[in-house]
Every structure is written in C-alpha cells, then in structure tokens.
Design a protein around this motif. Structure first.
Motif, PDB file in Angstrom:
ATOM      1  N   ARG A 150       0.802  -1.218   0.000  1.00  0.00           N
ATOM      2  CA  ARG A 150       0.000   0.000   0.000  1.00  0.00           C
ATOM      3  C   ARG A 150       0.842   1.280   0.000  1.00  0.00           C
ATOM      4  N   THR A 151       2.103   1.188  -0.351  1.00  0.00           N
ATOM      5  CA  THR A 151       2.967   2.366  -0.329  1.00  0.00           C
ATOM      6  C   THR A 151       2.393   3.507  -1.164  1.00  0.00           C
ATOM      7  N   ASP A 152       1.987   3.240  -2.399  1.00  0.00           N
ATOM      8  CA  ASP A 152       1.474   4.295  -3.275  1.00  0.00           C
ATOM      9  C   ASP A 152       0.205   4.922  -2.707  1.00  0.00           C
ATOM     10  N   ALA A 153      -0.662   4.098  -2.134  1.00  0.00           N
ATOM     11  CA  ALA A 153      -1.902   4.620  -1.558  1.00  0.00           C
ATOM     12  C   ALA A 153      -1.613   5.518  -0.361  1.00  0.00           C
ATOM     13  N   ILE A 154      -0.684   5.114   0.474  1.00  0.00           N
ATOM     14  CA  ILE A 154      -0.318   5.930   1.634  1.00  0.00           C
ATOM     15  C   ILE A 154       0.295   7.243   1.174  1.00  0.00           C
ATOM     16  N   ALA A 155       1.146   7.186   0.151  1.00  0.00           N
ATOM     17  CA  ALA A 155       1.748   8.413  -0.381  1.00  0.00           C
ATOM     18  C   ALA A 155       0.672   9.351  -0.921  1.00  0.00           C
ATOM     19  N   ALA A 156      -0.328   8.806  -1.612  1.00  0.00           N
ATOM     20  CA  ALA A 156      -1.421   9.630  -2.133  1.00  0.00           C
ATOM     21  C   ALA A 156      -2.201  10.285  -0.999  1.00  0.00           C
ATOM     22  N   GLU A 157      -2.400   9.557   0.086  1.00  0.00           N
ATOM     23  CA  GLU A 157      -3.069  10.121   1.253  1.00  0.00           C
ATOM     24  C   GLU A 157      -2.268  11.285   1.829  1.00  0.00           C
ATOM     25  N   LEU A 158      -0.960  11.127   1.899  1.00  0.00           N
ATOM     26  CA  LEU A 158      -0.097  12.181   2.441  1.00  0.00           C
ATOM     27  C   LEU A 158      -0.126  13.422   1.555  1.00  0.00           C
ATOM     28  N   VAL A 159      -0.157  13.226   0.244  1.00  0.00           N
ATOM     29  CA  VAL A 159      -0.261  14.360  -0.679  1.00  0.00           C
ATOM     30  C   VAL A 159      -1.551  15.123  -0.427  1.00  0.00           C
ATOM     31  N   ALA A 160      -2.650  14.392  -0.305  1.00  0.00           N
ATOM     32  CA  ALA A 160      -3.955  15.034  -0.086  1.00  0.00           C
ATOM     33  C   ALA A 160      -4.013  15.741   1.260  1.00  0.00           C
ATOM     34  N   GLU A 161      -3.449  15.127   2.280  1.00  0.00           N
ATOM     35  CA  GLU A 161      -3.510  15.685   3.626  1.00  0.00           C
ATOM     36  C   GLU A 161      -2.689  16.965   3.778  1.00  0.00           C
ATOM     37  N   THR A 162      -1.670  17.148   2.947  1.00  0.00           N
ATOM     38  CA  THR A 162      -0.801  18.329   3.071  1.00  0.00           C
ATOM     39  C   THR A 162      -1.028  19.345   1.959  1.00  0.00           C
ATOM     40  N   ALA A 163      -2.035  19.120   1.132  1.00  0.00           N
ATOM     41  CA  ALA A 163      -2.255  19.991  -0.034  1.00  0.00           C
ATOM     42  C   ALA A 163      -2.489  21.443   0.354  1.00  0.00           C
ATOM     43  N   GLU A 164      -3.099  21.668   1.517  1.00  0.00           N
ATOM     44  CA  GLU A 164      -3.391  23.033   1.951  1.00  0.00           C
ATOM     45  C   GLU A 164      -2.413  23.542   2.993  1.00  0.00           C
ATOM     46  N   ASN A 165      -1.350  22.794   3.224  1.00  0.00           N
ATOM     47  CA  ASN A 165      -0.362  23.196   4.224  1.00  0.00           C
ATOM     48  C   ASN A 165       0.601  24.200   3.599  1.00  0.00           C
ATOM     49  N   PRO A 166       0.621  25.443   4.053  1.00  0.00           N
ATOM     50  CA  PRO A 166       1.468  26.450   3.403  1.00  0.00           C
ATOM     51  C   PRO A 166       2.959  26.268   3.694  1.00  0.00           C
ATOM     52  N   ARG A 167       3.288  25.501   4.724  1.00  0.00           N
ATOM     53  CA  ARG A 167       4.681  25.381   5.143  1.00  0.00           C
ATOM     54  C   ARG A 167       5.345  24.109   4.635  1.00  0.00           C
ATOM     55  N   ALA A 168       4.599  23.022   4.566  1.00  0.00           N
ATOM     56  CA  ALA A 168       5.224  21.741   4.215  1.00  0.00           C
ATOM     57  C   ALA A 168       4.239  20.868   3.457  1.00  0.00           C
ATOM     58  N   ARG A 169       4.543  20.610   2.202  1.00  0.00           N
ATOM     59  CA  ARG A 169       3.684  19.776   1.371  1.00  0.00           C
ATOM     60  C   ARG A 169       4.434  18.540   0.890  1.00  0.00           C
ATOM     61  N   VAL A 170       3.651  17.510   0.591  1.00  0.00           N
ATOM     62  CA  VAL A 170       4.200  16.259   0.073  1.00  0.00           C
ATOM     63  C   VAL A 170       3.872  16.157  -1.412  1.00  0.00           C
ATOM     64  N   HIS A 171       4.861  15.796  -2.222  1.00  0.00           N
ATOM     65  CA  HIS A 171       4.685  15.563  -3.653  1.00  0.00           C
ATOM     66  C   HIS A 171       5.210  14.163  -3.969  1.00  0.00           C
ATOM     67  N   THR A 172       4.808  13.618  -5.095  1.00  0.00           N
ATOM     68  CA  THR A 172       5.346  12.332  -5.530  1.00  0.00           C
ATOM     69  C   THR A 172       5.834  12.425  -6.973  1.00  0.00           C
ATOM     70  N   VAL A 173       6.822  11.603  -7.293  1.00  0.00           N
ATOM     71  CA  VAL A 173       7.310  11.459  -8.667  1.00  0.00           C
ATOM     72  C   VAL A 173       7.479   9.964  -8.935  1.00  0.00           C
ATOM     73  N   PRO A 174       7.322   9.542 -10.184  1.00  0.00           N
ATOM     74  CA  PRO A 174       7.477   8.104 -10.489  1.00  0.00           C
ATOM     75  C   PRO A 174       8.945   7.691 -10.539  1.00  0.00           C
ATOM     76  N   ASN A 175       9.206   6.470 -10.100  1.00  0.00           N
ATOM     77  CA  ASN A 175      10.522   5.864 -10.209  1.00  0.00           C
ATOM     78  C   ASN A 175      10.330   4.436 -10.704  1.00  0.00           C
ATOM     79  N   PRO A 176      10.018   4.265 -11.997  1.00  0.00           N
ATOM     80  CA  PRO A 176       9.614   2.948 -12.519  1.00  0.00           C
ATOM     81  C   PRO A 176      10.659   1.852 -12.358  1.00  0.00           C
ATOM     82  N   THR A 177      11.945   2.205 -12.292  1.00  0.00           N
ATOM     83  CA  THR A 177      12.971   1.171 -12.137  1.00  0.00           C
ATOM     84  C   THR A 177      13.026   0.638 -10.717  1.00  0.00           C
TER      85      THR A 177
END
Length: 331
Positions: A38-65
């Motif tokens: 569930r790593t990707d799902a947890i990361a998506a949750e973290l992105v959503a939870e910090t979307a309105e945080n002006p000080r610290a936000r979470v982003h994701t990028v793909p690493n297919p390898t």
C-alpha cells in the motif's frame, strides 16, 4: 525520499519530517518505485492531507525502475530548495535534524553533512539486529553506526547537501544500485568539497524484520562494497576484509574438521564463542528474548556481507567503472 514497499513505516517517516523544529519552508518529494503493497496509496493520502499546508507539502514522482539512485535523482530534480535532505522510507529524523544540518552546513562550509544511523527495533528480533548494528563487533568502527567525534568523513549516512553541489556533480550515478552515497561523496571530495560527520545528527532506523531480509540486505552491502573496491583502488581496509576472511576461515575449518581432523572445528567453534561473548555487552538492558537473538543477527550480518563480497561478479564492477563520472570542480 525513494520508497519501495514501505507501507509499514512511510507515514511515520514523513510525519517525522513534517514535524521538524525548523523555521523554514519544507517540501517532501517521494519517488515511488513499483511497490507491491500500500505504499502508493499511503503516499497519495499524504499528498492530499498536506495539499493546503502552506509550510510543508508532500509531492510524488514516479521511479519505474525502483532503483534508489534513480529515485533520488528524480526527487531532487522535482524539488526546488537550496538544501536537499536525503531520507529513507524507514528512517525517522530526530526533531531538530534539519535545523542542525543547515547550521552545520553554514558553520563548516561543507558540501554534505550527515550523522548517526541509530537502529531501533519494534520487536525482539529487530531489537537484536539494532544492537548488532550499533556494536563494534557487528560493524567495526563505522562512526555513523557507533558514534564518534565530529569531523571530515569519507562518506556519511543519508546526507544533507547543498543543491548546487548535487547539480554540479550531476547527481547520483544510477549504475550504483547500492553504495551510491559513497560514490557521490567520493566525487564531491575529489572535487574539493568537504563531507562532514556530526553526532549531533541522528536518524532512527528500523531494521529488517526477518533473518532472510537481513541476509539479503547485508549480502548486497558486501557485493557492492567489492564493486567500490574495484572502482576505486585503495578504498578497502581491514574492516571490510574481515567478513570475507571469516567466511573463508569458517568454510575451511568445517572442511578440515569433517575430512581431516576434528581440530578443524576449533575455527567455527571459536567464532561462535566470540559472537556469543560479544553479544553480551551489545545486548545490555534488552529483554532476554532480544539478547538471545543477537548472535543470530551478528552471524547473519557477518556471513552474508562476506559471501556477498566474495561472490560479487567482476562484470558488475566493469559496468560501473564504464559509467564512471569524473569529479566536476566548480569554476
């Protein structure tokens, strides 16, 4: 933060970043490998939870390898601040880690600073591994495992970098599936940059959860340390040669004991006695269940590292040497 199958610790690791005692703005860039949990799902949750945080936000990028250096390069490219903090998905930063690292970069003029990889378990087996990983009988005199005086270092655990240095050196060499930190720090030092170790910096590390996982980890460590030795002549020392020498001595002792004389069994017997004795101070203060597992953890680390070193294919080193990046001096 490059991650692969990190559902167990990812949320906690990110929380330790977001709760840093640091006055500046933060961003967390997670490079997502092809996880099977569930790593990707947890990361998506973290992105959503910090979307309105002006000080610290979470982003994701793909690493297919799924390779660590490729994930690191992708995350660094997607980030934007002048200081880059490397974090692992099972590493927990101490509350003042970033503030202390930024101060040390300013005070020392270093290109990269790092500190102690403080292993901490969550059950008896992990407690045993943590004790082994922070003892000299387990890892020798490695300062980032056992602690030591602040000062110039060959390499450090994880690392907090000046972005300009990473860009100058072209980031991580993606052929180094393991030992990519050492290789990058080697180029930084060859280019005249300072790599600085400080015990003020501390990252809590969660050990591998099983004998099999620990064996795989240390086999890869040994395999890639031999690649480093072939990549950079003169980088090996007695601490690195001890595990492969132990593997050879134990194998020889068993063969001699079985085919020639029982005296051959003195060698493996002596090794078992040594790790049993060494586990006593390493396990001080731990419950009996954890102390009883320390010799198993030590033997797994030693034997797996040594076997990985001895069986590291020369063609792997040739491939890495062919990808060699020359250090880039500023100006």
């Amino acid at each position: 933060m490059p991650v692969l199958n990190e559902e167990r610790h990812l949320r906690s690791s990110v929380r330790h970043i977001l709760e840093q005692e640091y006055a500046g703005e933060l961003e967390v860039v997670i490079a997502l490998g092809p996880s099977e949990d569930r790593t990707d799902a947890i990361a998506a949750e973290l992105v959503a939870e910090t979307a309105e945080n002006p000080r610290a936000r979470v982003h994701t990028v793909p690493n297919p390898t799924g390779r660590t250096p490729a994930g690191l390069n992708a995350a660094i490219k997607a980030s934007r601040h002048p200081v880059v903090v490397r974090v692992d998905g099972h590493g927990m930063l101490s509350p003042d880690y970033i503030a202390t690292a930024v101060r040390l970069l300013e005070e020392t003029g270093a290109a990269n600073v790092g500190g102690i990889m403080h292993a901490e378990g969550e059950n008896a087996w992990e407690d045993a591994v943590a004790a082994a990983m922070t003892s000299k009988i387990g890892v020798g005199n490695a300062a980032f495992h056992t602690g030591g005086q602040a000062g110039e270092a060959e390499t450090v655990y994880l690392g907090v970098f000046r972005r300009e240095v990473l860009e100058q050196q072209g980031g991580y060499n993606e052929e180094f599936i393991r030992a990519q930190d050492w290789e990058l720090n080697f180029r930084i030092r060859e280019a005249g940059g300072l790599v600085w170790f400080s015990p003020e910096l501390r990252v809590s590390y969660r050990p591998r959860p099983s004998v099999r996982a620990l064996a795989k980890q240390y086999r890869n460590y040994g395999r890639w340390r031999h690649v480093v030795a072939r990549y950079h002549a003169g980088s090996i020392n007695l601490r690195y040669l001890a595990p492969p020498a132990a593997v050879c001595a134990l194998a020889a002792g068993v063969v001699v004991g079985a085919l020639v004389t029982p005296w051959g069994f003195v060698v493996p017997g002596g090794y078992l006695a040594a790790i049993a004795a060494g586990s006593l101070p390493a396990g001080a203060g731990l419950p009996l269940a954890a102390r009883a597992r320390i010799p198993v953890a030590l033997a797994t680390m030693h034997m797996s590292w040594g076997w990985g070193f001895l069986t590291s294919p020369r063609k792997l080193a040739k491939k890495v040497v062919a990808s060699r990046r020359e250090p880039v001096r500023q100006g």
